[in-house]
Design a protein around this motif. Structure first.
Motif, PDB file in Angstrom:
ATOM      1  N   UNK A  28       0.808  -1.186  -0.122  1.00  0.00           N
ATOM      2  CA  UNK A  28       0.055   0.089   0.030  1.00  0.00           C
ATOM      3  C   UNK A  28       0.936   1.228  -0.165  1.00  0.00           C
ATOM      4  N   UNK A  29       0.595   1.964  -0.954  1.00  0.00           N
ATOM      5  CA  UNK A  29       1.549   3.475  -1.032  1.00  0.00           C
ATOM      6  C   UNK A  29       0.476   4.500  -1.335  1.00  0.00           C
ATOM      7  N   UNK A  30       0.644   5.262  -0.330  1.00  0.00           N
ATOM      8  CA  UNK A  30      -0.342   6.605  -0.487  1.00  0.00           C
ATOM      9  C   UNK A  30      -1.719   6.121  -0.563  1.00  0.00           C
ATOM     10  N   UNK A  31      -2.122   5.313   0.281  1.00  0.00           N
ATOM     11  CA  UNK A  31      -3.439   4.700   0.171  1.00  0.00           C
ATOM     12  C   UNK A  31      -4.118   4.018  -1.025  1.00  0.00           C
ATOM     13  N   UNK A  32      -2.923   3.537  -1.933  1.00  0.00           N
ATOM     14  CA  UNK A  32      -3.329   2.835  -2.953  1.00  0.00           C
ATOM     15  C   UNK A  32      -2.767   1.523  -2.998  1.00  0.00           C
TER      16      UNK A  32
END
Length: 262
Positions: free
Chosen positions: A234-238
């Motif tokens: 998960x990166x920046x809520x993605x």
């Protein structure tokens, strides 16, 4: 605390004698040497029962260790924390010793680089070193740093890419070469863009871009498996899923898909 984590020490005045009074004058950040035996407390916490204690190095400036407290509503708060972003990046060593999660980023980065190197070595590609100081910079479009070679009385440039020298090695008969190196581009900078950065370049003879797409896919999957043990992040809520196979799409098809052009 050491590189691997923290452990509790247990002190009794009867055990360490006159050193007990010295211990009371110690500060957070002091380096001490202890001898004793390991045991578990009633709550199950691993501890060291200290039999002897010695001050090895005095910390003249105390570390900015975060403290816990409560606000007027009884909510838990943390204060006196080393949280200023500019200070953290300017004094990285303090950031590392105070914020333990940052240390994990450094460890993960080292493991990623090692994983890349192991993967490429197993493929039979040769790791090389090419000149950092170059009479003519090239391989990319960027503004270079300029320096002067006193013995030769000529200006030289810090490399902006490794490409041209690596390609010459391929011409010279090596089937595959790579370099994990520092490169320099004398342009803008911010918190996530540094004029000095690390770059991987790989060149293999007799291959095309389809082959390279497969290699990049295999390399990143190798890193996910060996360093993180997972293919989902998960990166920046993605959410990002690196599980093979990856979708292949051409530039033309991508433009058509995003612009609805026929």
């Amino acid at each position: 605390m050491d590189q691997m984590g923290r452990i509790q020490i247990y002190l009794k005045k009867d055990d360490i004698g006159e050193n007990y009074d010295a211990f009371r004058l110690m500060d957070i950040g002091d380096i001490i040497g202890v001898e004793g035996y390991v045991f578990k407390t009633k709550t199950g916490e691993i501890s060291v029962h200290v039999r002897s204690l010695q001050l090895l190095a005095k910390s003249l400036r105390p570390l900015p260790i975060a403290k816990e407290g409560e606000d007027e509503q009884g909510n838990k708060i943390i204060y006196d924390q080393f949280a200023d972003k500019e200070l953290r990046y300017r004094q990285r060593y303090i950031d590392l010793v105070v914020n333990s999660d940052v240390k994990d980023v450094f460890i993960k980065r080292s493991k990623i680089v090692s994983s890349i190197r192991n993967y490429l070595d197993e493929k039979g590609y040769l790791e090389v070193e090419t000149p950092v100081l170059q009479p003519l910079y090239g391989g990319a479009s960027a503004r270079p740093f300029v320096t002067h070679h006193n013995a030769l009385d000529i200006d030289l440039y810090l490399r902006i890419a490794d490409e041209l020298y690596l390609k010459r090695l391929v011409v010279g008969g090596f089937d595959g070469v790579y370099e994990i190196s520092k490169d320099f581009r004398n342009e803008g900078m911010d918190r996530s863009h540094n004029p000095e950065f690390t770059m991987l370049e790989l060149y293999v003879a007799y291959k095309d871009y389809n082959w390279m797409m497969n290699l990049v896919e295999e390399l990143l999957v190798h890193i996910c498996e060996n360093v993180f043990g997972s293919f989902e992040f998960t990166f920046e809520e993605k959410k990002i899923d690196f599980t093979k196979p990856w979708k292949r799409i051409s530039y033309v098809d991508a433009i058509k898909d995003k612009t609805e052009l026929m």
